[in-house]
Design an enzyme around this catalytic site. Structure first.
Site, PDB file in Angstrom:
ATOM      1  N   HIS A  40      -0.818  90.650 -27.600  1.00 20.50           N
ATOM      2  CA  HIS A  40      -1.437  90.708 -28.922  1.00 20.50           C
ATOM      3  C   HIS A  40      -0.826  91.791 -29.814  1.00 20.50           C
ATOM      4  O   HIS A  40      -0.284  92.793 -29.323  1.00 20.50           O
ATOM      5  CB  HIS A  40      -2.937  90.987 -28.782  1.00 20.50           C
ATOM      6  CG  HIS A  40      -3.659  89.945 -27.983  1.00 20.50           C
ATOM      7  ND1 HIS A  40      -4.852  90.188 -27.345  1.00 20.50           N
ATOM      8  CD2 HIS A  40      -3.351  88.655 -27.702  1.00 20.50           C
ATOM      9  CE1 HIS A  40      -5.238  89.093 -26.716  1.00 20.50           C
ATOM     10  NE2 HIS A  40      -4.339  88.152 -26.923  1.00 20.50           N
TER      11      HIS A  40
ATOM     12  N   ASP B  63      -5.225  82.790 -26.046  1.00 27.33           N
ATOM     13  CA  ASP B  63      -3.969  83.241 -25.425  1.00 27.33           C
ATOM     14  C   ASP B  63      -3.186  82.061 -24.856  1.00 27.33           C
ATOM     15  O   ASP B  63      -1.964  82.039 -24.893  1.00 27.33           O
ATOM     16  CB  ASP B  63      -4.278  84.282 -24.346  1.00 27.33           C
ATOM     17  CG  ASP B  63      -4.733  85.606 -24.963  1.00 27.33           C
ATOM     18  OD1 ASP B  63      -5.218  86.471 -24.210  1.00 27.33           O
ATOM     19  OD2 ASP B  63      -4.621  85.758 -26.207  1.00 27.33           O
TER      20      ASP B  63
ATOM     21  N   LYS C 182      -1.626 102.044 -29.958  1.00 20.76           N
ATOM     22  CA  LYS C 182      -2.697 102.081 -28.963  1.00 20.76           C
ATOM     23  C   LYS C 182      -2.396 103.111 -27.883  1.00 20.76           C
ATOM     24  O   LYS C 182      -1.246 103.332 -27.523  1.00 20.76           O
ATOM     25  CB  LYS C 182      -2.865 100.701 -28.313  1.00 20.76           C
ATOM     26  CG  LYS C 182      -3.344  99.640 -29.285  1.00 20.76           C
ATOM     27  CD  LYS C 182      -3.213  98.232 -28.750  1.00 20.76           C
ATOM     28  CE  LYS C 182      -3.570  97.229 -29.846  1.00 20.76           C
ATOM     29  NZ  LYS C 182      -3.185  95.855 -29.485  1.00 20.76           N
TER      30      LYS C 182
ATOM     31  N   TYR D 297      -9.200 101.796 -24.687  1.00 20.96           N
ATOM     32  CA  TYR D 297      -8.016 102.169 -25.459  1.00 20.96           C
ATOM     33  C   TYR D 297      -8.345 102.513 -26.905  1.00 20.96           C
ATOM     34  O   TYR D 297      -9.247 101.939 -27.506  1.00 20.96           O
ATOM     35  CB  TYR D 297      -6.934 101.090 -25.394  1.00 20.96           C
ATOM     36  CG  TYR D 297      -7.352  99.687 -25.718  1.00 20.96           C
ATOM     37  CD1 TYR D 297      -8.066  98.925 -24.810  1.00 20.96           C
ATOM     38  CD2 TYR D 297      -6.984  99.097 -26.923  1.00 20.96           C
ATOM     39  CE1 TYR D 297      -8.425  97.618 -25.088  1.00 20.96           C
ATOM     40  CE2 TYR D 297      -7.328  97.784 -27.206  1.00 20.96           C
ATOM     41  CZ  TYR D 297      -8.052  97.056 -26.285  1.00 20.96           C
ATOM     42  OH  TYR D 297      -8.415  95.755 -26.560  1.00 20.96           O
TER      43      TYR D 297
HETATM   44  C1  LIG Z   1      -9.854  93.096 -30.470  1.00 25.49           C
HETATM   45  C2  LIG Z   1     -11.277  93.032 -30.953  1.00 25.49           C
HETATM   46  C3  LIG Z   1     -12.100  91.957 -30.661  1.00 25.49           C
HETATM   47  N1  LIG Z   1     -13.384  91.945 -31.111  1.00 25.49           N
HETATM   48  C4  LIG Z   1     -14.233  90.807 -30.761  1.00 25.49           C
HETATM   49  C5  LIG Z   1     -13.693  89.446 -31.174  1.00 25.49           C
HETATM   50  C6  LIG Z   1     -14.209  88.518 -30.098  1.00 25.49           C
HETATM   51  O1  LIG Z   1     -15.532  88.091 -30.419  1.00 25.49           O
HETATM   52  C7  LIG Z   1     -14.296  89.395 -28.848  1.00 25.49           C
HETATM   53  C8  LIG Z   1     -13.123  89.217 -27.900  1.00 25.49           C
HETATM   54  O2  LIG Z   1     -11.928  89.357 -28.653  1.00 25.49           O
HETATM   55  P1  LIG Z   1     -10.526  88.991 -27.993  1.00 25.49           P
HETATM   56  O3  LIG Z   1     -10.666  87.712 -27.217  1.00 25.49           O
HETATM   57  O4  LIG Z   1      -9.477  89.069 -29.079  1.00 25.49           O
HETATM   58  O5  LIG Z   1     -10.351  90.192 -26.958  1.00 25.49           O
HETATM   59  P2  LIG Z   1      -9.041  90.467 -26.071  1.00 25.49           P
HETATM   60  O6  LIG Z   1      -8.466  89.183 -25.579  1.00 25.49           O
HETATM   61  O7  LIG Z   1      -9.431  91.505 -25.102  1.00 25.49           O
HETATM   62  O8  LIG Z   1      -8.026  91.064 -27.126  1.00 25.49           O
HETATM   63  C9  LIG Z   1      -7.552  92.399 -27.063  1.00 25.49           C
HETATM   64  O9  LIG Z   1      -6.658  92.458 -25.981  1.00 25.49           O
HETATM   65  C10 LIG Z   1      -5.375  93.021 -26.200  1.00 25.49           C
HETATM   66  C11 LIG Z   1      -4.841  93.490 -24.868  1.00 25.49           C
HETATM   67  C12 LIG Z   1      -5.315  94.059 -27.246  1.00 25.49           C
HETATM   68  O10 LIG Z   1      -4.535  94.999 -27.190  1.00 25.49           O
HETATM   69  C13 LIG Z   1      -6.136  93.894 -28.447  1.00 25.49           C
HETATM   70  O11 LIG Z   1      -6.950  95.043 -28.685  1.00 25.49           O
HETATM   71  C14 LIG Z   1      -7.001  92.704 -28.425  1.00 25.49           C
HETATM   72  O12 LIG Z   1      -6.240  91.621 -28.911  1.00 25.49           O
HETATM   73  O13 LIG Z   1     -14.312  90.755 -29.339  1.00 25.49           O
HETATM   74  C15 LIG Z   1     -13.920  92.985 -31.861  1.00 25.49           C
HETATM   75  O14 LIG Z   1     -15.087  92.952 -32.264  1.00 25.49           O
HETATM   76  N2  LIG Z   1     -13.116  94.055 -32.168  1.00 25.49           N
HETATM   77  C16 LIG Z   1     -11.818  94.124 -31.739  1.00 25.49           C
HETATM   78  O15 LIG Z   1     -11.122  95.138 -32.025  1.00 25.49           O
END
Ligand SMILES: Cc1cn([C@H]2C[C@H](O)[C@@H](COP(=O)(O)OP(=O)(O)O[C@H]3O[C@H](C)C(=O)[C@H](O)[C@H]3O)O2)c(=O)[nH]c1=O
Length: 190
Positions: A62, A170, A72, A132
């Site tokens: 991401h 993803d 980060k 992070y």
């Molecule tokens: C990133 C983020 C997500 N969210 C909410 C949005 C969705 O409802 C839920 C899960 O989000 P997401 O599926 O994008 O989470 P990850 O797959 O862990 O994504 C993260 O994983 C990789 C490794 C990263 O470095 C980024 O910070 C980020 O992309 O959290 C938020 O409310 N705030 C945030 O900053």
């Protein structure tokens, strides 16, 4: 604090000191003045924390597009994970190359990932928590991804023959060659 550079300029492995005693340990997991003295300062504004229930969970690759690109500082709060950074700065001599670090709750290691890099990780055991710092706020309209298994990047996720636990987002991410990176390599840090 121990500082270990990687093959990617600006991607650094940090290990803060741990003060052990009979109760356990104390560590300053982030100290802005100390990072500034090392030339590694970032104006972090948001802390993230996620739990992945199963080993073999992949989150990534991401990034957020400008004007909300994020640096980060990543660490592991529980369990263990392989953290990955990929250089996507156009013109960089390491464009498309990746660096990794095994971060565990036990080893206390951290990975510093500047703007201009993809970030992802794979959990190495069940019930792994990642914590992070980010240098900009979450901006869903700027949220972007690249396929974790992009053959042009060639990351070894240490999954063996197992399929990863992956979000639908993803699983549907494009290949690096299918996107236009918004980042330009500006030469070595001053
Ligand atoms: C990133 C983020 C997500 N969210 C909410 C949005 C969705 O409802 C839920 C899960 O989000 P997401 O599926 O994008 O989470 P990850 O797959 O862990 O994504 C993260 O994983 C990789 C490794 C990263 O470095 C980024 O910070 C980020 O992309 O959290 C938020 O409310 N705030 C945030 O900053």
């Amino acid at each position: 604090m121990d500082v270990e550079h990687t093959a990617l300029e600006g991607v650094v492995i940090l290990t803060p000191a741990r003060h052990a005693d009979a109760r356990g340990f104390f560590s300053e997991s982030w100290n802005r003045a100390r990072m500034a003295a090392l030339g590694l300062d970032h104006d972090f504004v948001q802390d993230n924390h996620s739990l992945s229930r199963a080993a073999g969970t992949v989150r990534g690759l991401h990034f957020q597009r400008p004007p909300h690109a994020q640096a980060k500082l990543v660490r592991c709060g529980r369990g263990s994970l392989l953290d990955i950074a990929v250089d996507i700065r156009k013109g960089s001599p390491t464009y498309g190359q990746w660096a990794s670090a095994v971060l565990t709750a036990e080893n206390g290691r951290q990975l510093l990932i500047p703007e201009g890099f993809l970030h992802g990780f794979v959990t190495l055991e069940d019930e792994t928590e990642i914590i992070y710092k980010c240098s900009d706020y979450y901006a869903p309209d700027c949220d972007a991804a690249v396929r974790f298994d992009d053959p042009d990047i060639g990351i070894d996720w240490q999954l063996g023959d197992a399929a990863p636990v992956l979000s639908a987002k993803d699983a549907a991410a494009p290949l690096l060659r299918e996107i236009e990176s918004p980042f330009i390599f500006k030469g070595s840090r001053p």
